[in-house]
Structure formats: structure tokens, C-alpha cells
Design a protein around this motif. Structure first.
Motif, mmCIF file in Angstrom:
data_model
loop_
_atom_site.group_PDB
_atom_site.id
_atom_site.type_symbol
_atom_site.label_atom_id
_atom_site.label_comp_id
_atom_site.label_asym_id
_atom_site.label_seq_id
_atom_site.Cartn_x
_atom_site.Cartn_y
_atom_site.Cartn_z
ATOM 1 N N UNK A 101 25.220 -19.868 17.031
ATOM 2 C CA UNK A 101 24.527 -21.042 16.514
ATOM 3 C C UNK A 101 25.523 -22.012 15.879
ATOM 4 N N UNK A 102 26.388 -21.492 15.029
ATOM 5 C CA UNK A 102 27.337 -22.384 14.344
ATOM 6 C C UNK A 102 28.351 -22.974 15.314
ATOM 7 N N UNK B 143 28.758 -14.961 6.331
ATOM 8 C CA UNK B 143 27.781 -14.747 5.274
ATOM 9 C C UNK B 143 27.529 -13.289 4.969
ATOM 10 N N UNK C 23 19.376 -22.412 7.748
ATOM 11 C CA UNK C 23 18.710 -21.199 8.221
ATOM 12 C C UNK C 23 19.485 -19.967 7.806
ATOM 13 N N UNK C 24 20.815 -20.075 7.933
ATOM 14 C CA UNK C 24 21.675 -18.950 7.633
ATOM 15 C C UNK C 24 21.578 -18.582 6.155
ATOM 16 N N UNK D 196 18.149 -11.412 2.087
ATOM 17 C CA UNK D 196 18.613 -10.279 2.870
ATOM 18 C C UNK D 196 18.974 -9.121 1.945
ATOM 19 N N UNK D 197 18.678 -7.940 2.374
ATOM 20 C CA UNK D 197 19.120 -6.779 1.617
ATOM 21 C C UNK D 197 18.094 -6.315 0.602
ATOM 22 N N UNK E 184 25.617 -8.002 4.891
ATOM 23 C CA UNK E 184 24.250 -7.496 4.917
ATOM 24 C C UNK E 184 23.568 -7.757 6.246
ATOM 25 N N UNK E 185 24.163 -8.645 7.040
ATOM 26 C CA UNK E 185 23.521 -8.960 8.314
ATOM 27 C C UNK E 185 23.870 -7.888 9.344
ATOM 28 N N UNK F 129 23.490 -2.814 10.100
ATOM 29 C CA UNK F 129 24.115 -3.833 9.254
ATOM 30 C C UNK F 129 25.620 -3.651 9.206
ATOM 31 N N UNK G 164 27.792 -3.603 6.905
ATOM 32 C CA UNK G 164 28.469 -2.747 5.934
ATOM 33 C C UNK G 164 28.504 -1.291 6.367
ATOM 34 N N UNK H 138 21.555 -25.393 10.898
ATOM 35 C CA UNK H 138 21.941 -24.010 11.174
ATOM 36 C C UNK H 138 22.412 -23.296 9.917
ATOM 37 N N UNK H 139 23.163 -24.017 9.095
ATOM 38 C CA UNK H 139 23.618 -23.442 7.829
ATOM 39 C C UNK H 139 22.442 -23.135 6.925
ATOM 40 N N UNK I 170 18.331 -16.949 5.256
ATOM 41 C CA UNK I 170 18.298 -15.524 5.584
ATOM 42 C C UNK I 170 19.104 -14.734 4.559
ATOM 43 N N UNK I 171 20.265 -15.270 4.164
ATOM 44 C CA UNK I 171 21.125 -14.566 3.205
ATOM 45 C C UNK I 171 20.440 -14.390 1.859
ATOM 46 N N UNK J 80 24.502 -15.912 14.597
ATOM 47 C CA UNK J 80 25.033 -16.945 13.701
ATOM 48 C C UNK J 80 26.244 -17.606 14.307
#
Lengths: 385, 263
Positions: free
Chosen positions: A115-116, A100, B19-20, B27-28, A103-104, A144, A146, B16-17, B23-24, A112
Motif C-alpha cells: 500500500x505504501x 509500524x 489506515x495504518x 492492535x495487540x 504487532x502486525x 505476528x 514478534x 494509507x498512513x 490499525x496500530x 502495508x
């Protein structure tokens, strides 16, 4: 076939994978389930099996279907025919990232992933610490993605993907990431996993990696397996090394040269290698005895001194004599080289012929004798003060 | 045990997806999650201003702008959930190409997890409304007990469309581009900003069958407590949505093998 499948942890039989070739206008046809005119046969009846405790290599040019094969083995791509059987949890190390966006932060990426991949929450803390240490990212883990350099990101992805021990690893070129220091660490980790009895498939066009890690290999071309067998032979076929020798060279090993030979530990060993020399000129001979330590590298055990054996046309016998052969029992490779005199202008010595693992035609040397972990035992003295 | 082809592990993966992607979503941005609250409030303020003050819209039987504003938000808040859910679902496969191409999982959890993102604006709207009602002195209403059921029906309906839209958009990207306009058309043709009585009586009967209207109307009944919750309509809608969801999933599962070829 069924007997073979018992010991294998990953079996792929006649796997076919095909992708429809459609323009953005005719994608709608796919959705409606209409016939597609053109297909790209990405994998065509590919069969391979991975024996328990070994890594199988797959080599091939760009676009040969290597990555498709790996994704098919992982169950990401659907099969158009054949079947894939996986006996154990699979860790896929291909096209890392993809959690994803960038940015994380590094830490969020790890969370993640954990978790996944449904890693038990109790292990998170220790795993994050371990990944932090292995990737050497330190406090950058809280930055982050990037802001990471390509190497840093690769370190993070590799460390994360290998943090949890899986039984089957599907590895796609990732060992070619990061600086040399980190690559060495990656290798070490793969070796450790290998020692624990994991199995897997390594897909790469770095043939040296395959020679170091895999006993068995497959060459993939245009979605088909075109060669399989001993890694050494497969790699040689892939590199087409046999074509690279000059046919008009001054000297070569005779075609009567044996492909394998036997010796006994502790006894004098003599072997004679027939050499054909076609013209005037100095011909030097040298040899080495090497052993492949799987997952590590070829270890050179003996190197002969370069010796002048001929200076005129004719048939010669190069004799190697090792008194009281100090090699423990096992399988070795005897590499032979013929070269000319060093030119006065400082350019490299001309090579006439070679029989070595780098050209896929080294001689097998079977030594009969007790097996020992090392060649020589060095005396160790420990002083207590 | 499996529900519509999903195992227990798939539901965990879905969570889980969810939540992900949550967040996305924010985010930023500097304010991050605050936008989840600020965005709906901004829209509520805008529509209250336009319809309440500029057009002087009034409800039959009530003459305050406040009453109209609350009534509007009761219908428009849940609509925000529709927009959020379907927009996210339409992009759920393409946007997660990295996962689709590299992980082995049931891809149909992606649009469903995306659909559930609609819960955020819905929750914000409902909490806001209950807060306003509490401040203006109206207390607990028994109709609120039906709220979970209405939410459930709405999200079954959204999941059914979300899965289908995700499959279509993956093959026909154009659909993702026209979707906001289609949603806008659906919003204005449904009595959300105006009462159903404002449209011709012939059309009223047809509009009563509009699922978006049924949902919006149910939220109003539940949150305002001034009319009966249309339970029969909701129940019928739930069953139809379940049928549609099963159909969408079967279409999705038929075409998902082509995803690697088109993303």
C-alpha cells in the motif's frame, strides 16, 4: 561529464550530508533555526554514478558513511550540497522492517508495504503468494512479527522488498541475512534482476559480495571516497593486502612480472614468470585461470599442478605451457602462487607470494578468439521411451 | 495540482498512513477496535455520573440529568477528537522513525494523518448522540446539515496545531510529556462541562473568541438544534486555521531536514 551522465541511471555529484551534533537541551536551537556549532560531516563531496545495467559496490568500515550514502541516494536524507539524480523508480533495501511495530502479522506487513509503495491492487494477490513462496514462511505469514525469529523476519523483509521489480536497487548488507539456503536464493534473485538490466548500489563490508557482483567499486572512509575503480583493486586497497606479505620471504615473483598478457584460442600458449628465490629451500609453483561471472562467482577454469621449481637461491623462470589453448575469447585472470614444502607437523604449507584476485594483483589474460557461452560442450543424449 | 504543497499522491499516501496508524492504535489488545467505541462511552458515563449525579449539574431551563448528559456529550465528544488528534500528532514523527529514516516521502503527511485519527472518537460520539436522540424521540434536525462544515473547520484547526506540535515535540521531547496536562487545562478552562453563563460576564466575551469553545458550541448548535450555528465565527476560524496551517507547514518544512539527526 555530461556524456557519462547519459548512460547512468543514478548520479550523485559532490553530495554533502551533515548532521548537527546537539544535546537534547540544544535541540530547541535547531527548531528555531539558530546556528549550530558542531556538525558531523557524514558525506563530504561524494560523487559517483551508476551505469545502466550494473551494480556499483561501496565498501567501508563501520561509520564510514555507507548507510548515509545509500539513504541520500534514495532521497531520504537531505543534501547540504551537491545533487542526486535518479532516473527511474528506486527500491531501497536498507534497514528493513519499519512498517509500524512487530504487532502486525507477516501478511499485514506485506499489505502495508504494498500500500505504501503504491502497488496496484490488482497485483496484490499474486505478489502475496509470490512473497509467501519465496520467503518460505508458509502459514507463519499469518502470525505476528514478534513471534518470528530474526532470520524469518529478514526473509519476509527481503522477499517483500524485492517482490516488485524496480529499476534501481539500493542494497544495504541485506544479502547477509538468513541461513545459507536463503542467502543463495537472495543471490539468485539479485542475479536474475541484474540479468534483466537493473542497476544499483551495493553497500557492505562483505568484500566478497562486492567482488562477485560489482565491476566498479568505491571505498568510503570518513564520509569521503578514498578509492574508486575496478572492484578488485579497490577491495585490495581496502583490505591492505599488499602489506600482509612477509618482506623476508624465501621466494617472490619478480617485479618484472608482466601485469597482463595475451593469447589466442586454439594456439599453444606459453608464458614465463620470473621468480626470485633468496635462500635455500624448496619452492613450489602453481597457477589457476579464473573468470568472473558477474553476479555469480569466480569460476576456476584451470588449476595447474603444484610443481617444484627451485631449491636454492637464484633467479628462475616458471614456464606455463598450455597446448591448443581451449579458452574462448574474453578476459580472464591468471593467478600465480609460490609456496614451500608441507611441514611435517601437519601445519599449513607456508605461502611465499601470490598474484591473485584475492590479493588484487592477478594478471590479466586477454584471449583472442571466438566468444562462446561455455568452455566445453558436453554431448547430450536424450532417449525417448 | 497541489494544495499547500501536497500532490495527489501525497494525499493517497496520507490515507494509507491513516489506515495504518488506525490499525496500530488498537492492535495487540484483545478487544481491538471495540476500544475505539468503549473508551468514549466509558468517559461519557464517568462525566455524566460526576457532573450529573454527584454535582447535580443542571442546564438553565432544563432540569433532567438526561438533558444535561446529552448537552455534555455534544461538547465533550468533539473534545475527545481534539485530545486524540493532538496526542497522536505529537508522537507522529518519533513514533514513525522507521519510516522517516527509511522512506523518501513528505514527512508532513505524518502529523496530518495522525490528526485525522481524531475522526474516530468524533464519529463514535456523534453516532452515539444521534442514537440516543432517536431513542428519546427527537427526529431529524436541519441544523445537522452543517455538521460536515463544523467537522471540516475543527480538523483544519487541529491540523494546524498538529503539524506544529509534531515539529516541536520532535526537537523538544518534553513537550510530548506536558501535552496531556495542557490539554486538560484547555478542557477545564473552556465551557464544555459547564455553560458559558457560569463564568463571569467579563470573561464570557473573551471566551467567545476561544476556538475550542467556538467548535464545541457549534457542535452543540448542530446536534441539539436549539440555537443558531455560529457560521461567521466558524468561517473566521476556518480562515485563521488555514493561515496557521500554512505557517505550521512552513515551519515544519524548514526543520524537517534535521529529523534524521534527532530521532
Amino acid at each position: 561529464m555530461s556524456g557519462k551522465a547519459v548512460n547512468s541511471v543514478l548520479v550523485c555529484e559532490n553530495a554533502c550530508v551533515r548532521f548537527p551534533l546537539v544535546s537534547s537541551y540544544s535541540r530547541w536551537r535547531l527548531f528555531r533555526g539558530r546556528e549550530v556549532d558542531e556538525w558531523h560531516e557524514a558525506l563530504n563531496s561524494v560523487s559517483l554514478s551508476v551505469p545502466h545495467g550494473s551494480i556499483v559496490g561501496v565498501i567501508g568500515r563501520n561509520g564510514a558513511g555507507k548507510s548515509t550514502l545509500l539513504r541520500t541516494l534514495a532521497g531520504v536524507y537531505p543534501l547540504a550540497g551537491g545533487r542526486v539524480v535518479r532516473l527511474g523508480p528506486v527500491s531501497a533495501l536498507f534497514e528493513l522492517g519499519g512498517m509500524g511495530g512487530l504487532l502486525i502479522t507477516g501478511r499485514q506487513y506485506i499489505l502495508r508495504w504494498l500500500r505504501l509503495n503504491e502497488v496496484s491492487r490488482r497485483e496484490w494477490k499474486s505478489l502475496i503468494e509470490e512473497i509467501r513462496e519465496f520467503s518460505e514462511l508458509g502459514d507463519r505469514l499469518n502470525d505476528r512479527l514478534y513471534t518470528y525469529s530474526a532470520g524469518m523476519a529478514a526473509r519476509l523483509y527481503f522477499s517483500t522488498a524485492t517482490s516488485v521489480g524496480h529499476e534501481i536497487y539500493l542494497i544495504d548488507e541485506v544479502l547477509a541475512v538468513g541461513d545459507e539456503h536463503f542467502q543463495a536464493k537472495c543471490w539468485k534473485r539479485v542475479r536474475e534482476r541484474l540479468a534483466k538490466g537493473v542497476s544499483g548500489v551495493l553497500v557492505t563490508h562483505d568484500w566478497s559480495a562486492i567482488l562477485r557482483l560489482c565491476e566498479q567499486s568505491f571505498e568510503l572512509d570518513n564520509g569521503r571516497i578514498v578509492a574508486s575503480g575496478d572492484s578488485e583493486e579497490v577491495i585490495c586497497g581496502y583490505l591492505k593486502l599488499s602489506d600482509k606479505m612477509d618482506p623476508n620471504r624465501l621466494a617472490c615473483f619478480s617485479s618484472q612480472c608482466p601485469a597482463s598478457m595475451c593469447a589466442t584460442t586454439g594456439e599453444d600458449w606459453i608464458c614465463e614468470i620470473p621468480v626470485d628465490v633468496t635462500d635455500q629451500g624448496p619452492v613450489f609453483f602453481t597457477y589457476s585461470i579464473e573468470k568472473l561471472a558477474l553476479g555469480q562467482d569466480w569460476q576456476i577454469l584451470f588449476i595447474g599442478t603444484r610443481t617444484l621449481i627451485a631449491s636454492d637461491a637464484g633467479k628462475y623462470l616458471a614456464r606455463i605451457k598450455v597446448p591448443e589453448l581451449p579458452l574462448p575469447g574474453g578476459e580472464y585472470r591468471l593467478n600465480l602462487f609460490l609456496s614451500g614444502a608441507k611441514p611435517a607437523d601437519g601445519s599449513p604449507r607456508p605461502a611465499f607470494d601470490s598474484r591473485s584476485w584475492t590479493t588484487g594483483n592477478s594478471l590479466k589474460l586477454y584471449v583472442d578468439g571466438p566468444k562462446k557461452p561455455s568452455l566445453v560442450t558436453m554431448p547430450l543424449m536424450v532417449e525417448y521411451t | 495540482m497541489s494544495i499547500m504543497g501536497f500532490e495527489r499522491a501525497d494525499f493517497r499516501f496520507m490515507l494509507n498512513l491513516w489506515r495504518m496508524s488506525l490499525a496500530d492504535r488498537y492492535l495487540g489488545s484483545a478487544l481491538g477496535g471495540a476500544w475505539a467505541v468503549l473508551n468514549p462511552l466509558l468517559m461519557f458515563a464517568l462525566f455524566t455520573f460526576v457532573f450529573g449525579f454527584v454535582f447535580q449539574a443542571r442546564l438553565p431551563g432544563a432540569d433532567s440529568t438526561m438533558a444535561y448528559s446529552i448537552w455534555l456529550i455534544c461538547g465533550y465528544g468533539p473534545w475527545l477528537a481534539n485530545t486524540e488528534a493532538l496526542t497522536a500528532a505529537s508522537n507522529s514523527i518519533i513514533g514513525n522513525a522507521g519510516l522517516v529514516k527509511n522512506m523518501s516521502f513528505k514527512t508532513e503527511v505524518l502529523p496530518i494523518a495522525a490528526t485525522l485519527l481524531g475522526l474516530i472518537p468524533l464519529a463514535v460520539s456523534i453516532i452515539f448522540l444521534l442514537g440516543v436522540q432517536l431513542l428519546s424521540g427527537s427526529g431529524w434536525k436541519w441544523s445537522l446539515a452543517w455538521l460536515p462544515f463544523v467537522v471540516f473547520v475543527q480538523f483544519t484547526f487541529l491540523a494546524a496545531f498538529g503539524v506544529m506540535i509534531a515539529a516541536i515535540t520532535t526537537f523538544v521531547r518534553d513537550f510530548g510529556i506536558v501535552l496531556p496536562n495542557l490539554l486538560m487545562i484547555a478542557l477545564f478552562s473552556t465551557p464544555i462541562f459547564y455553560p458559558i453563563e457560569a463564568i463571569p460576564s467579563v470573561a464570557q466575551g473573551v471566551m467567545a473568541l476561544n476556538p475550542i469553545y467556538i467548535i464545541a458550541n457549534s457542535y452543540r448548535a448542530v446536534l441539539l438544534g436549539d440555537q443558531f450555528v455560529p457560521l461567521v465565527n466558524l468561517l473566521v476560524l476556518e480562515f485563521l486555521s488555514l493561515g496557521l496551517l500554512a505557517f505550521s507547514l512552513s515551519v515544519f518544512r524548514r526543520v524537517k531536514g534535521y529529523f534524521p539527526a534527532v530521532i
